[in-house]
Design a protein around this motif. Structure first.
Motif, mmCIF file in Angstrom:
data_model
loop_
_atom_site.group_PDB
_atom_site.id
_atom_site.type_symbol
_atom_site.label_atom_id
_atom_site.label_comp_id
_atom_site.label_asym_id
_atom_site.label_seq_id
_atom_site.Cartn_x
_atom_site.Cartn_y
_atom_site.Cartn_z
ATOM 1 N N HIS A 88 28.185 22.913 45.069
ATOM 2 C CA HIS A 88 28.249 24.353 45.340
ATOM 3 C C HIS A 88 29.022 24.620 46.630
ATOM 4 C CE1 HIS A 88 26.890 28.308 46.730
ATOM 5 N NE2 HIS A 88 26.634 28.589 45.474
ATOM 6 N N TRP A 89 28.744 23.798 47.662
ATOM 7 C CA TRP A 89 29.451 23.954 48.944
ATOM 8 C C TRP A 89 30.952 23.778 48.751
ATOM 9 C CZ3 TRP A 89 29.076 25.749 53.714
ATOM 10 C CH2 TRP A 89 30.030 25.362 54.652
ATOM 11 N N ILE A 90 31.352 22.717 48.058
ATOM 12 C CA ILE A 90 32.777 22.441 47.847
ATOM 13 C C ILE A 90 33.428 23.585 47.081
ATOM 14 C CG2 ILE A 90 34.402 20.920 46.630
ATOM 15 C CD1 ILE A 90 32.443 18.589 47.399
ATOM 16 N N GLU A 91 32.751 24.089 46.054
ATOM 17 C CA GLU A 91 33.272 25.196 45.250
ATOM 18 C C GLU A 91 33.460 26.468 46.096
ATOM 19 O OE1 GLU A 91 31.473 28.038 41.758
ATOM 20 O OE2 GLU A 91 31.014 25.903 41.675
ATOM 21 N N ASN A 92 32.584 26.663 47.073
ATOM 22 C CA ASN A 92 32.628 27.864 47.904
ATOM 23 C C ASN A 92 33.307 27.649 49.254
ATOM 24 O OD1 ASN A 92 31.007 30.179 46.554
ATOM 25 N ND2 ASN A 92 29.937 28.286 46.061
ATOM 26 N N ASN A 93 33.924 26.512 49.424
ATOM 27 C CA ASN A 93 34.612 26.194 50.672
ATOM 28 C C ASN A 93 36.085 26.596 50.556
ATOM 29 O OD1 ASN A 93 34.676 25.216 53.285
ATOM 30 N ND2 ASN A 93 35.333 23.192 52.624
ATOM 31 N N THR A 94 36.290 27.892 50.349
ATOM 32 C CA THR A 94 37.637 28.427 50.195
ATOM 33 C C THR A 94 38.010 29.195 51.464
ATOM 34 O OG1 THR A 94 36.884 30.532 49.269
ATOM 35 C CG2 THR A 94 37.266 28.702 47.705
ATOM 36 N N PRO A 95 39.303 29.332 51.735
ATOM 37 C CA PRO A 95 39.704 30.105 52.919
ATOM 38 C C PRO A 95 39.110 31.519 52.928
ATOM 39 C CG PRO A 95 41.567 28.853 52.104
ATOM 40 C CD PRO A 95 40.463 28.690 51.089
ATOM 41 N N GLU A 96 39.087 32.170 51.773
ATOM 42 C CA GLU A 96 38.554 33.534 51.705
ATOM 43 C C GLU A 96 37.083 33.575 52.119
ATOM 44 O OE1 GLU A 96 42.007 32.817 49.438
ATOM 45 O OE2 GLU A 96 40.043 31.973 49.000
ATOM 46 N N LYS A 97 36.314 32.611 51.684
ATOM 47 C CA LYS A 97 34.882 32.599 52.014
ATOM 48 C C LYS A 97 34.626 32.100 53.435
ATOM 49 C CE LYS A 97 33.240 32.746 47.351
ATOM 50 N NZ LYS A 97 32.394 32.214 46.326
#
Length: 156
Positions: A30-39
């Protein structure tokens, strides 16, 4: 004096990107999936960020020691918020070492590369971290590590 800061739950509130598994551990997928520049840009600062900036302004050495895999957006976020570090130690991509062991290894390598014994690093540094296993382990190794959750409550 050297101040060593963790990032998540220490100076940065990234809880909107985190989820835990049934056993209480971090849901890494979940962390990797949500580790985007936007977030990453939706993260916010915790009270210790002000302490970091004040210590830097007084000439203290600032080191980041994080279990994050740092990417360009992380560095940009820190710079945007005036969180300047002399050194950033972070998890290598693909490394799944437990946080306490990872941080122990990174800090020992940091000391060696600067010609410092572990004892000298410990005598001239304090660390702030939220992870109980990191706090317990590194304190047992002679490094003074403060609980960032408690510190953030105290300086808020």
């Amino acid at each position: 004096m050297r101040f060593i800061y963790d990032l998540d739950h220490t100076v940065i509130n990234s809880t909107h990107r985190q989820s835990t598994l049934a056993d209480g551990s971090l849901d890494l997928a979940h962390w990797i999936e949500n580790n985007t520049p936007e977030k990453i840009w939706l993260d916010s600062l915790l009270p210790l960020a002000k302490e970091w900036r004040a210590q830097y302004a007084r000439g203290a050495e600032i080191v980041v020691c994080t279990a994050r895999v740092m990417q360009e957006a992380d560095y940009a976020f820190l710079n945007h918020h005036g969180l300047i570090a002399h050194t950033i130690l972070s998890r290598p991509m693909g490394d799944s070492t437990g946080d306490w062991l990872l941080k122990d290894k990174m800090l020992r390598r940091y000391a060696r590369e600067r010609g410092l014994s572990w004892a000298r690093l410990c005598a001239t540094s304090v660390m702030m971290d939220d992870n109980a296993s990191v706090i317990t382990h590194l304190n047992s190794q002679g490094l003074t590590v403060y609980d960032a959750v408690e510190l953030n409550r105290a300086v808020a």
